[in-house]
Design a protein around this motif. Sequence first.
Motif, PDB file in Angstrom:
ATOM      1  N   LYS B  55       0.821  -1.208   0.000  1.00 10.13           N
ATOM      2  CA  LYS B  55       0.000   0.000   0.000  1.00 10.13           C
ATOM      3  C   LYS B  55       0.859   1.264   0.000  1.00 10.13           C
ATOM      4  O   LYS B  55       0.676   2.153  -0.833  1.00 10.13           O
ATOM      5  CB  LYS B  55      -0.926   0.017   1.230  1.00 10.13           C
ATOM      6  CG  LYS B  55      -1.776  -1.222   1.363  1.00 10.13           C
ATOM      7  CD  LYS B  55      -2.673  -1.168   2.590  1.00 10.13           C
ATOM      8  CE  LYS B  55      -1.929  -1.129   3.894  1.00 10.13           C
ATOM      9  NZ  LYS B  55      -1.243  -2.374   4.242  1.00 10.13           N
ATOM     10  N   THR B  56       1.792   1.321   0.955  1.00 14.84           N
ATOM     11  CA  THR B  56       2.652   2.502   1.036  1.00 14.84           C
ATOM     12  C   THR B  56       3.494   2.631  -0.229  1.00 14.84           C
ATOM     13  O   THR B  56       3.716   3.735  -0.737  1.00 14.84           O
ATOM     14  CB  THR B  56       3.550   2.412   2.282  1.00 14.84           C
ATOM     15  OG1 THR B  56       2.717   2.320   3.434  1.00 14.84           O
ATOM     16  CG2 THR B  56       4.432   3.634   2.424  1.00 14.84           C
ATOM     17  N   THR B  57       3.941   1.495  -0.745  1.00 12.71           N
ATOM     18  CA  THR B  57       4.717   1.495  -1.984  1.00 12.71           C
ATOM     19  C   THR B  57       3.917   2.166  -3.105  1.00 12.71           C
ATOM     20  O   THR B  57       4.453   2.988  -3.859  1.00 12.71           O
ATOM     21  CB  THR B  57       5.088   0.049  -2.367  1.00 12.71           C
ATOM     22  OG1 THR B  57       5.888  -0.504  -1.317  1.00 12.71           O
ATOM     23  CG2 THR B  57       5.839  -0.001  -3.673  1.00 12.71           C
ATOM     24  N   PRO B  93       1.655  11.200   5.421  1.00 17.23           N
ATOM     25  CA  PRO B  93       2.278   9.889   5.585  1.00 17.23           C
ATOM     26  C   PRO B  93       1.818   9.220   6.871  1.00 17.23           C
ATOM     27  O   PRO B  93       1.158   9.850   7.704  1.00 17.23           O
ATOM     28  CB  PRO B  93       3.773  10.211   5.639  1.00 17.23           C
ATOM     29  CG  PRO B  93       3.842  11.592   6.155  1.00 17.23           C
ATOM     30  CD  PRO B  93       2.572  12.292   5.736  1.00 17.23           C
ATOM     31  N   GLU B  94       2.198   7.963   7.018  1.00 20.61           N
ATOM     32  CA  GLU B  94       1.861   7.253   8.251  1.00 20.61           C
ATOM     33  C   GLU B  94       2.763   7.766   9.356  1.00 20.61           C
ATOM     34  O   GLU B  94       3.971   7.856   9.186  1.00 20.61           O
ATOM     35  CB  GLU B  94       2.066   5.745   8.075  1.00 20.61           C
ATOM     36  CG  GLU B  94       1.708   4.994   9.338  1.00 20.61           C
ATOM     37  CD  GLU B  94       1.941   3.494   9.214  1.00 20.61           C
ATOM     38  OE1 GLU B  94       2.474   3.055   8.192  1.00 20.61           O
ATOM     39  OE2 GLU B  94       1.580   2.786  10.167  1.00 20.61           O
ATOM     40  N   GLY B  95       2.162   8.111  10.493  1.00 22.34           N
ATOM     41  CA  GLY B  95       2.945   8.587  11.625  1.00 22.34           C
ATOM     42  C   GLY B  95       3.907   9.702  11.261  1.00 22.34           C
ATOM     43  O   GLY B  95       5.099   9.580  11.445  1.00 22.34           O
ATOM     44  N   MET B 169      -3.646   9.657   1.905  1.00 20.83           N
ATOM     45  CA  MET B 169      -3.346   9.439   3.327  1.00 20.83           C
ATOM     46  C   MET B 169      -2.891   8.009   3.518  1.00 20.83           C
ATOM     47  O   MET B 169      -3.520   7.082   3.012  1.00 20.83           O
ATOM     48  CB  MET B 169      -4.591   9.635   4.166  1.00 20.83           C
ATOM     49  CG  MET B 169      -5.251  10.968   3.996  1.00 20.83           C
ATOM     50  SD  MET B 169      -6.708  10.986   5.041  1.00 20.83           S
ATOM     51  CE  MET B 169      -7.342  12.590   4.617  1.00 20.83           C
ATOM     52  N   ASP B 170      -1.819   7.852   4.263  1.00 21.96           N
ATOM     53  CA  ASP B 170      -1.321   6.512   4.563  1.00 21.96           C
ATOM     54  C   ASP B 170      -1.694   6.183   6.000  1.00 21.96           C
ATOM     55  O   ASP B 170      -1.237   6.861   6.919  1.00 21.96           O
ATOM     56  CB  ASP B 170       0.204   6.473   4.371  1.00 21.96           C
ATOM     57  CG  ASP B 170       0.722   5.055   4.271  1.00 21.96           C
ATOM     58  OD1 ASP B 170      -0.092   4.123   4.367  1.00 21.96           O
ATOM     59  OD2 ASP B 170       1.940   4.891   4.095  1.00 21.96           O
ATOM     60  N   GLU B 171      -2.504   5.185   6.175  1.00 24.89           N
ATOM     61  CA  GLU B 171      -2.948   4.745   7.501  1.00 24.89           C
ATOM     62  C   GLU B 171      -3.394   5.937   8.356  1.00 24.89           C
ATOM     63  O   GLU B 171      -2.811   6.201   9.408  1.00 24.89           O
ATOM     64  CB  GLU B 171      -1.819   4.005   8.231  1.00 24.89           C
ATOM     65  CG  GLU B 171      -1.186   2.865   7.455  1.00 24.89           C
ATOM     66  CD  GLU B 171      -1.998   1.574   7.487  1.00 24.89           C
ATOM     67  OE1 GLU B 171      -3.027   1.525   8.189  1.00 24.89           O
ATOM     68  OE2 GLU B 171      -1.601   0.626   6.796  1.00 24.89           O
ATOM     69  N   PRO B 172      -4.421   6.665   7.902  1.00 16.97           N
ATOM     70  CA  PRO B 172      -4.775   7.906   8.607  1.00 16.97           C
ATOM     71  C   PRO B 172      -5.183   7.709  10.063  1.00 16.97           C
ATOM     72  O   PRO B 172      -5.092   8.632  10.844  1.00 16.97           O
ATOM     73  CB  PRO B 172      -5.938   8.467   7.787  1.00 16.97           C
ATOM     74  CG  PRO B 172      -6.450   7.329   6.990  1.00 16.97           C
ATOM     75  CD  PRO B 172      -5.294   6.407   6.758  1.00 16.97           C
TER      76      PRO B 172
HETATM   77 MG   LIG Z   1       2.289   1.025   4.938  1.00 12.92          MG
END
Ligand SMILES: [Mg+2]
Lengths: 253, 324
Positions: B55-57, B93-95, B169-172
Amino acid sequence: MSAIKAMALASIREATRMRALHIVLVFAVVAIAAVRVFEAYSPGEEAKFIIDTGINLIRLFGLLSGLMLGAMLIPTEIERKTIHVILSKPVTRGQFLVGKFLGASAVVVGSALVMGAVFLAVYFHRFHASGFNVDVLKATLVVPFELMLFMAIVTFASTFSSQIFVIIFAVSAWILGHVNDFLGILKGSALTTGILHVVGAIIPHFDMFDLTRPLMMGDPVATELVWKPIVYALGWVAVILSFGYLVFNEREF
Amino acid sequence: MSTASAAPQPVVTCVGLTKTYRLALGHELTALSGLNLEVMPREIFGIVGPNGSGKTTTLKLLLGLIFPTAGYCTVLGHHPRSPQGKESIGFMPEGPFFYQHLNGQEVIEFFGQLCGMPKALLRERTETLLSLVGMSARRRVVMSQCSKGMVQRIGLAAAMVNDPSLIMMDEPTSGLDPIGTREIKDLILELREQGKTVLLCSHLLEQVQEICDRVAILHRGELLRVGRVEDILAPVDDTEVVVGGASAEFLAQCKEMGIRIDTAKRDPTLVVPPSVPLFDLIQAIQKDGARLVAVNRFRETLETVFLRSVAAVGQTDSVRGEHD
Ligand SMILES: [Mg+2]
Ligand SMILES: Nc1ncnc2c1ncn2[C@@H]1O[C@H](COP(=O)(O)OP(=O)(O)O)[C@@H](O)[C@H]1O
């Protein structure tokens, strides 16, 4: 343009709030002011002692603050994913790199100017009787340019490596840059001479910025000795940042 | 320019998008293989899948932070590295973790300056965003002292400072408590009201199914399914019957009747197809001496769809293995 300015200003603001940097600066100012206390150890050579120690303290503490800033220049941005958000805005990687360099350099040069002012005040307070020695001013003036060049190397290293390696890389380059002239005259096999020549060519000659030697000899410092290193530093900064850009542009985060 | 504006252009297009990471010792890892995807304007699109599914990729490829090994993608009709495209993108991004020594307001202003926003406009925009994410009163707290939820809010505000039309949004909701999660979800829904397109990634399938219009299910870099949440979660006429203290014979009997048994929970759950008369089943439970704990309408979740899809892939793999 506004992106570079914003990057630089944010770096300056972030850096000027770093407690560690405040401590280094306060320590440096105290050390430079304290040079007077120790001049007694070189009787008859007080002027030389103050110039030599004072200017080298500025360089040393400038280097130290440069390393502290440099280590957090880009590696920290990647670690914290700030760079992901920055590069998702209409900011090119080149603007990011130049902005970071300008911000960090401004802080390092700024602290060098503060230290330089303290040093000059100490020096002229001690020797005001013998008149204003403009050569001391000249020798102090080139130090910020040396630090700027150093920051370009730090920025370059941070485009491809981690914090620790940035420090090792930049310090090695600085040390090699200081013994560069010396390396050139070493004689050896064709291979070692060749290697030394290459090293001499790809590493800036940092000893150009050391004007304490002619001062120590009591020679007048020619204007050439001032503008040449300044032009040299600016040229190298452009070259190093261009290479940094080439690396950075292909990097994946 | 053209009058044929009936078909809206996709906001995000991925064609055969593939990313292979080179690892140490000559190893390789294909984090994403041949992804084909279109995200349409004004939808909330979720990329879901377990950790490490790519997903992040995918998001990083869309942002030009990493480069595809094969295939390509466009964002708002531009190459991912083009600055023009980025004028209308926001990314969280995530965190995220911003400059430690800057406060929330300064972080938002910094990102606005990066976008070249004029001062007066930026000041106004910062006010709006601070109140939108509920940080007006805490704007002067420096980032190093912000809680995860506060950083997340500032991150969202920073992502939206240039009033982007596409927000990624990554892992919001990762690391947020239930209240924080609810608030972020409400914010996302509000973004859609404002006509924005939202592309989000999450491994929390349940949280996503509630707010997304469409989802893509990724598993080990492969797209398993893509579609509207309602279509993926097809209405099912099954009934869930929870029993306590059922005997093994009774459960075996149920299986023969075509009842699926879910033993993951504390009490076995029988997923009863409409072909089995419920009343008879309840009588059988009574006869067995088991307790009837609950009877519910069966609701499929993305999680169950996901587990089924993965199981199906696993099966075809093993079948293929037998033929080889
Ligand atoms: Mg990820
Ligand atoms: N920079 C990288 N180098 C090598 N492998 C990576 C890198 N980034 C991600 N991966 C691997 O690629 C896979 C997909 O990762 P990612 O896209 O982050 O998954 P997700 O966001 O769905 O959890 C994982 O197996 C991860 O370990």
